[in-house]
Design a protein around this motif. Sequence first.
Motif, PDB file in Angstrom:
ATOM      1  N   GLY A  38      -8.953  -7.675  -1.446  1.00  0.00           N
ATOM      2  CA  GLY A  38      -7.903  -7.586  -0.426  1.00  0.00           C
ATOM      3  C   GLY A  38      -8.203  -8.440   0.777  1.00  0.00           C
ATOM      4  O   GLY A  38      -7.324  -9.138   1.302  1.00  0.00           O
ATOM      5  N   GLU A  39      -9.462  -8.418   1.212  1.00  0.00           N
ATOM      6  CA  GLU A  39      -9.859  -9.233   2.361  1.00  0.00           C
ATOM      7  C   GLU A  39      -9.735 -10.722   2.051  1.00  0.00           C
ATOM      8  O   GLU A  39      -9.343 -11.514   2.903  1.00  0.00           O
ATOM      9  CB  GLU A  39     -11.301  -8.898   2.741  1.00  0.00           C
ATOM     10  CG  GLU A  39     -11.833  -9.676   3.930  1.00  0.00           C
ATOM     11  CD  GLU A  39     -13.293  -9.373   4.215  1.00  0.00           C
ATOM     12  OE1 GLU A  39     -13.924 -10.128   4.964  1.00  0.00           O
ATOM     13  OE2 GLU A  39     -13.796  -8.373   3.667  1.00  0.00           O
ATOM     14  N   ASN A  40     -10.065 -11.101   0.823  1.00  0.00           N
ATOM     15  CA  ASN A  40      -9.928 -12.510   0.423  1.00  0.00           C
ATOM     16  C   ASN A  40      -8.488 -12.984   0.552  1.00  0.00           C
ATOM     17  O   ASN A  40      -8.228 -14.133   0.910  1.00  0.00           O
ATOM     18  CB  ASN A  40     -10.385 -12.703  -1.026  1.00  0.00           C
ATOM     19  CG  ASN A  40     -11.854 -12.409  -1.217  1.00  0.00           C
ATOM     20  OD1 ASN A  40     -12.618 -12.388  -0.255  1.00  0.00           O
ATOM     21  ND2 ASN A  40     -12.257 -12.162  -2.456  1.00  0.00           N
ATOM     22  N   PHE A  41      -7.555 -12.096   0.245  1.00  0.00           N
ATOM     23  CA  PHE A  41      -6.125 -12.440   0.313  1.00  0.00           C
ATOM     24  C   PHE A  41      -5.621 -12.419   1.745  1.00  0.00           C
ATOM     25  O   PHE A  41      -5.118 -13.422   2.260  1.00  0.00           O
ATOM     26  CB  PHE A  41      -5.338 -11.459  -0.560  1.00  0.00           C
ATOM     27  CG  PHE A  41      -3.843 -11.577  -0.438  1.00  0.00           C
ATOM     28  CD1 PHE A  41      -3.221 -12.820  -0.390  1.00  0.00           C
ATOM     29  CD2 PHE A  41      -3.049 -10.442  -0.381  1.00  0.00           C
ATOM     30  CE1 PHE A  41      -1.838 -12.938  -0.281  1.00  0.00           C
ATOM     31  CE2 PHE A  41      -1.671 -10.538  -0.278  1.00  0.00           C
ATOM     32  CZ  PHE A  41      -1.063 -11.781  -0.219  1.00  0.00           C
ATOM     33  N   ILE A  42      -5.756 -11.285   2.408  1.00  0.00           N
ATOM     34  CA  ILE A  42      -5.229 -11.146   3.770  1.00  0.00           C
ATOM     35  C   ILE A  42      -5.954 -12.072   4.738  1.00  0.00           C
ATOM     36  O   ILE A  42      -5.380 -12.575   5.699  1.00  0.00           O
ATOM     37  CB  ILE A  42      -5.345  -9.687   4.251  1.00  0.00           C
ATOM     38  CG1 ILE A  42      -4.587  -8.756   3.296  1.00  0.00           C
ATOM     39  CG2 ILE A  42      -4.809  -9.540   5.671  1.00  0.00           C
ATOM     40  CD1 ILE A  42      -3.100  -9.078   3.163  1.00  0.00           C
TER      41      ILE A  42
END
Length: 531
Positions: free
Chosen positions: A81-85
């Motif tokens: 999720g952090e990689n995306f956001i």
Amino acid sequence: MSTATAPLTRTDRLLAGVERAGNKLPDPFILFLGLFLLVGIISTVLDLAGTEVTLPGAEEPRAVRGLFTSAGLTWFTTSVGENFIGFPPLQTVLTILLAVTVAERTGFLGAGVRLLLGSAPRWALPYAVGIVGVTSSVMADACMIVIPPLAAMVFKAAGRHPMAGLIGGFAAAGAGYSTSPLVTSLDALFAGITNSVTTGLPDPGATVTPISNYFFNVAASVVLALLAGFVIDRVIEPRMVREGVPTEEVAETDEGTLDDAETSGQVREATPMSATLTAPEKRGFVVAALVTAGLAAVLAVAMLAPASPWRNPDGGFLPESPLLDSVVFIVFALFLAPGLVYGFVAGTLRTAADVPKVMGQGIKDMSSFIVLAFMLGQFIALFNWSNVGSVLAVNGARGLEGAGLVGFPAVLGFMVLCSLLNLFIVSGSSMWTLVGAVFVPMFALLGFEPGFIQGAFRVGDSATQVITPMNPYLFVLLMMVKRYEPGAGLGTVISRMLPFVVPFWLAWAGVLAVFYFAGLDMGPGVGIRIP
């Protein structure tokens, strides 16, 4: 007679081969999913082999970390999720897009284009088309649909050949796509990707912002605009006259071409537009221009005042300052304010509730990019975390040094590579993610600023996209051409684009060479070499 009525030439067969090869490329999402898995496999193999790399200036070596290990799987499942956001372009592009969408959908940007083209004298029309086309990337992909028919209408109204305006408008907008004297969402997109691939470098150079290529963009846009006007005036229009290309629309587009365009990509439908402004549009544009000027003056006074909080602790703005970090806000405000004013004065906006609806249309148009950004974010994050990028960068830099390619020849080779890749991958964000992950760190190790390499990428990314069948807007242009020449084909369009490609590439590379050898800054705080 158009080239489409003649037997296939060697060039036509070559371009058909390019089209077939390009059609075999998977969708960008699938492409980067495959690359993600490939990097995962390579990183795991290198991890098991105990591979380490020492970056120049670093005290300790870095071990390659494999995705398909216990540590790698833990990292991925806890950070997806952090990689995306956290993918940097999402923060800047989506913010600027909200304001640009209002300026575009209310008609403010279109009114400015029509006003500039409609007021140009007959002799200056080709150069006006060049200026508007090169600048129009502020409208994103819409520029390749809006500019050509408007240019054709204005040319015809002035007694000049409409096909010259049509072809020239598309060429200027497409071949000069990533340069503009205005800061655009594309600048923010490229800057975000560039910063994301410099993570972990011992000396990543200056932080890249949406204005890091501004000086270079302004210089290149002037040169390319004038060059586009010259080619339209001296090459394209005389050729249209010699070939007897009709100046009146003689037929509607056939179903076959429509099918080709629809299956070649998602493009926005071109709507008829008058070359002149109505009274409400004129009034709206004047009021919006005055508001923009006033807002720009207020921002300038607030930010340039001696006691401005947007100065750095030394009282300046370079190399870093709150002012440079506020570029996204400044661009947002300077697009949103005139868009809103124009919309309410011209009547394209009725109530305040219309504003979020218009903004939502822009996000809807970007939905495919948001989905792609999920995969791009994972790919970049793995490249950085695994240290595979560091291995490629160090070995690539050593290879270039060993071959004696450490100066401008290496940069030229990089631009040629990007131009060739652009025939198959027309998405600037996809290609910059792909090549930037390897070449930005590699050139940084050779002492080049990431912002300078980003500027070099712009040359290769744009010049050739007007001749590749992978560009879906080429088929939209073909539909427009068929209104004048029912027998026209893809070879017709590409042959008329070719006179722009090589001159644009050489001129753009020439501007970059001037900046390189003169040691000029590419933008505020971004030079050629890392200090």
